[in-house]
Design an enzyme around this catalytic site. Structure first.
Site, PDB file in Angstrom:
ATOM      1  N   GLN A 130       0.833  -1.204   0.000  1.00  0.00           N
ATOM      2  CA  GLN A 130       0.000   0.000   0.000  1.00  0.00           C
ATOM      3  C   GLN A 130       0.872   1.262   0.000  1.00  0.00           C
ATOM      4  OE1 GLN A 130      -3.182   0.805  -0.329  1.00  0.00           O
ATOM      5  NE2 GLN A 130      -3.847  -1.298  -0.647  1.00  0.00           N
ATOM      6  N   SER A 131       1.991   1.200  -0.704  1.00  0.00           N
ATOM      7  CA  SER A 131       2.933   2.325  -0.730  1.00  0.00           C
ATOM      8  C   SER A 131       2.317   3.578  -1.347  1.00  0.00           C
ATOM      9  CB  SER A 131       4.177   1.924  -1.531  1.00  0.00           C
ATOM     10  OG  SER A 131       4.968   3.059  -1.829  1.00  0.00           O
TER      11      SER A 131
END
Length: 411
Positions: A130-131
């Site tokens: 989920q960068s």
């Protein structure tokens, strides 16, 4: 009219300001001309001139892109239970634009300009599943007509499965980013540099011209994004005329943001005490990390002298306790500011914990908290947040259906 209660607007380093004051009317009028506001100026590449106090640093960029909406506002943040006479203000880098890309925009303005200057036709970067950085890079790449390849780190159990369309992944996949998944174990064993080098080699063999961007956009070139942010804060303070900050607080995830703020604050007129709250790794790692970043600019400074880094990782990167998530919910309900659970949420949580435990350390100080964005990360916490979120009900319409006329209107 310009409000007197906060530094609500202002102006970026690339803005020309003409100020006319009418004493009788007690009013101030500003005429603004900037690259971003001119038609065709947004998404343009422009020559870059550093602040005078940073001109002796190395690796001064020649150009940057106008990708963000700057300057971002600063306003007072009415947090509960602060120490005596302590004020907390917030710089809204979550409003920097580029599809909610937060602090990543500032770094990518310089990194994308360098990629284009080197003739790249695609970029490569790496981050967690989920960068925020990977999603921001995918957006910025499309803005400047480059393809984007992202290496995303996930659990061993999920590495062979469809990663889904939640949060940042939804944006990346809508943009057509090329996604390669690796497990956390593989990432720990191989490392980000070797992984990006492997993908770069394969793309070169296929005739592509890749440009590698380090995790978080945190390298010496990316540092200029937050050196430039310091100039922006300087100008906002100058325009406000009545606010000075004693401290700057920011989440520390890859080191580039805190390094740029600390270096810029030390060299500029700000001279504020910079606090980085680490959301992954320990403070020692980040002191070394910041040292490497400022050494890359040949600053001649010691990281321990320009920043204080404290632990805020809790259970670990992108992992939250129930208390941390309740804090995010409570702050949203109390102040209208939605923090992300991975970065600014943890930093603000630990900042207020420290203020409660060590009030004399913060009494009477004016603190500027930099909100680095990451709103989309909340979607990955829906299950944990469901018990904390506000309630709902079906609207009671009985009063409207007592008469035939009301029934007709409803129908």
């Amino acid at each position: 009219m310009v409000p007197n209660t906060s530094i609500l607007q202002l102006f970026s380093p690339h803005v020309t300001i003409r100020r006319r004051t009418s004493t009788a009317a007690n009013s101030v009028t500003f005429a603004v001309s900037s690259t971003a506001t001119q038609i065709g100026g947004f998404l343009s590449k422009k020559p870059y001139t550093p602040p005078s106090w940073a001109s002796d640093l190395s690796l001064v960029p020649s150009h940057n892109f106008t990708l963000g909406q700057f300057p971002t506002p600063i306003h007072k943040w009415n947090l509960p239970n602060l120490p005596k006479d302590t004020e907390v203000w917030i710089k809204r880098d979550d409003l920097a634009g580029m599809e909610l890309s937060g602090n990543k925009v500032r770094k990518l303005e310089f990194l994308m300009a360098d990629a284009v200057a080197q003739g790249a036709d695609c970029v490569i970067t790496v981050g967690g599943i989920q960068s925020n950085h990977c999603r921001a890079t995918a957006v910025a790449a499309k803005y400047v007509n480059l393809d984007c390849y992202v290496i995303l780190v996930t659990s061993k159990l999920l590495v062979d499965e469809d990663p889904g369309l939640v949060g940042n992944l939804l944006v990346e996949r809508l943009l057509g980013a090329h996604i390669d998944l690796v497990s956390k174990g593989e990432f720990s064993k191989i490392g980000s540099v070797a992984l990006t080098d492997l993908l770069k080699k394969r793309l070169l063999e296929g005739g592509r011209k890749p440009y590698v961007i380090s995790g978080g956009g945190s390298n010496s070139l990316g540092n200029w994004g937050y050196i430039e942010a310091v100039r922006e804060i300087e100008q906002q303070i100058k325009l406000s005329g009545n606010v000075q900050f004693d401290d700057i607080v920011v989440a520390c995830g890859s080191g580039g943001t805190v390094a740029g703020l600390a270096l810029g604050s030390h060299l500029s007129t700000l001279k504020t005490k910079v606090h980085g709250f680490s959301v992954c790794y320990n403070p020692g790692y980040f002191y070394d990390n910041v040292q490497g970043l400022i050494d890359g600019l040949q600053s001649g400074l010691n990281s321990h002298d320009i920043v204080r880094i404290e632990d805020a990782k809790g259970l670990g990167y992108a992992m939250n306790t129930a208390e941390e998530l309740k804090f995010v919910k409570d702050i949203a309900a109390a102040t209208g500011i939605v923090l992300d659970p991975v970065y600014s949420g943890k930093a603000a949580y630990r900042m207020l914990k420290d203020m409660a435990n060590n009030p004399t350390k913060w009494e009477g100080r004016k603190v500027l908290f930099v909100h680095t964005g990451g709103l989309l990360g909340l979607y990955d916490k829906v299950d944990q947040l469901s018990s904390l979120a506000g309630s709902w009900r079906r609207m009671d319409l009985q009063e409207l259906i007592h008469t035939k006329k009301a029934l007709t209107n409803v129908a």
